[in-house]
Design a protein around this motif. Sequence first.
Motif, PDB file in Angstrom:
ATOM      1  N   THR A  28      72.088  33.718  47.788  1.00  0.00           N
ATOM      2  CA  THR A  28      70.710  34.350  47.625  1.00  0.00           C
ATOM      3  C   THR A  28      69.917  34.430  48.926  1.00  0.00           C
ATOM      4  O   THR A  28      69.477  35.533  48.898  1.00  0.00           O
ATOM      5  CB  THR A  28      69.903  33.256  46.538  1.00  0.00           C
ATOM      6  OG1 THR A  28      70.611  32.853  45.381  1.00  0.00           O
ATOM      7  CG2 THR A  28      68.673  33.862  46.215  1.00  0.00           C
ATOM      8  N   ALA A  32      75.205  29.227  45.809  1.00  0.00           N
ATOM      9  CA  ALA A  32      74.088  29.934  45.185  1.00  0.00           C
ATOM     10  C   ALA A  32      72.887  29.925  45.998  1.00  0.00           C
ATOM     11  O   ALA A  32      72.564  31.269  46.106  1.00  0.00           O
ATOM     12  CB  ALA A  32      73.723  29.240  43.801  1.00  0.00           C
ATOM     13  N   LEU A  61      75.291  37.267  40.933  1.00  0.00           N
ATOM     14  CA  LEU A  61      74.197  36.601  41.898  1.00  0.00           C
ATOM     15  C   LEU A  61      73.748  37.546  43.174  1.00  0.00           C
ATOM     16  O   LEU A  61      72.467  37.511  43.525  1.00  0.00           O
ATOM     17  CB  LEU A  61      74.973  35.323  42.453  1.00  0.00           C
ATOM     18  CG  LEU A  61      74.084  34.716  43.361  1.00  0.00           C
ATOM     19  CD1 LEU A  61      72.903  33.921  42.758  1.00  0.00           C
ATOM     20  CD2 LEU A  61      74.917  33.354  44.088  1.00  0.00           C
ATOM     21  N   VAL A 116      71.975  35.468  35.422  1.00  0.00           N
ATOM     22  CA  VAL A 116      72.643  34.703  36.425  1.00  0.00           C
ATOM     23  C   VAL A 116      73.157  33.662  36.059  1.00  0.00           C
ATOM     24  O   VAL A 116      74.339  33.320  36.291  1.00  0.00           O
ATOM     25  CB  VAL A 116      71.653  34.500  37.537  1.00  0.00           C
ATOM     26  CG1 VAL A 116      72.423  33.924  38.977  1.00  0.00           C
ATOM     27  CG2 VAL A 116      71.116  35.745  38.360  1.00  0.00           C
ATOM     28  N   GLY A 169      71.419  30.188  39.724  1.00  0.00           N
ATOM     29  CA  GLY A 169      72.947  30.141  39.964  1.00  0.00           C
ATOM     30  C   GLY A 169      73.436  28.736  40.325  1.00  0.00           C
ATOM     31  O   GLY A 169      74.551  28.639  39.731  1.00  0.00           O
TER      32      GLY A 169
END
Length: 220
Positions: free
Chosen positions: A158, A154, A38, A19, A61
Amino acid sequence: MWLDDLLQTIPPLTVYLLVGLVVGIESLGIPLPGEIVLVSAALLSSHHELAVSPVWIAVAGSAGAILGDSIGYAVGRRYGMSLFDRLGRRFPAHFGPSHVQVAQRFFHRWGMWAVFFGRFVALLRIFSGPLAGAMRMHYPRFLVANALGGIVWATGTTLLVYSLGVVAEHWLSRFSWVALLVAVIAGIGVTLFVRRRTHRMAEAHAAQEKDGYYAAESDD
């Protein structure tokens, strides 16, 4: 399922490094599918038996985005706009003059906000660091916008995908591999859609420039 057994053999550290590496390389200005990687990793983290942590996915990330953009900034500052001339000749589909002009116009109008929101737009994600450096944006301002944008992008991506994955695993416990395939296909679809819109923006900008050129010629 055989796919679940295969995924359980992947070390979590490998996922985190992948990642960070892909997102970082994309942030340098090289068009890689950072968002898809990701999203896929975040979905893996929703399968608790795989021992992949969503927290570390978000950290990887974020770190990749911040470091990659910072290196891209240094490269852009070193070589200036001539860098995009060379890239445009070699990779016209990604760094053609119309694409660069669209990104420049966005930067001129929004400044630091272009760096922050550029993390969420496919075109600006690969331009953000190198173009900010080439346009001599002050690094402290760039770093603040870059860090905030990378962390929000990120972490937000996520957490969102992780939450959706947990729900999907609950309802599709016997077909958990379906969630992974759907997420990857959806990520690819979104990427292609944004890329198509970007190309249309670039073509429209090029057409406007061309019309302006002919209008100036006729006035002369």
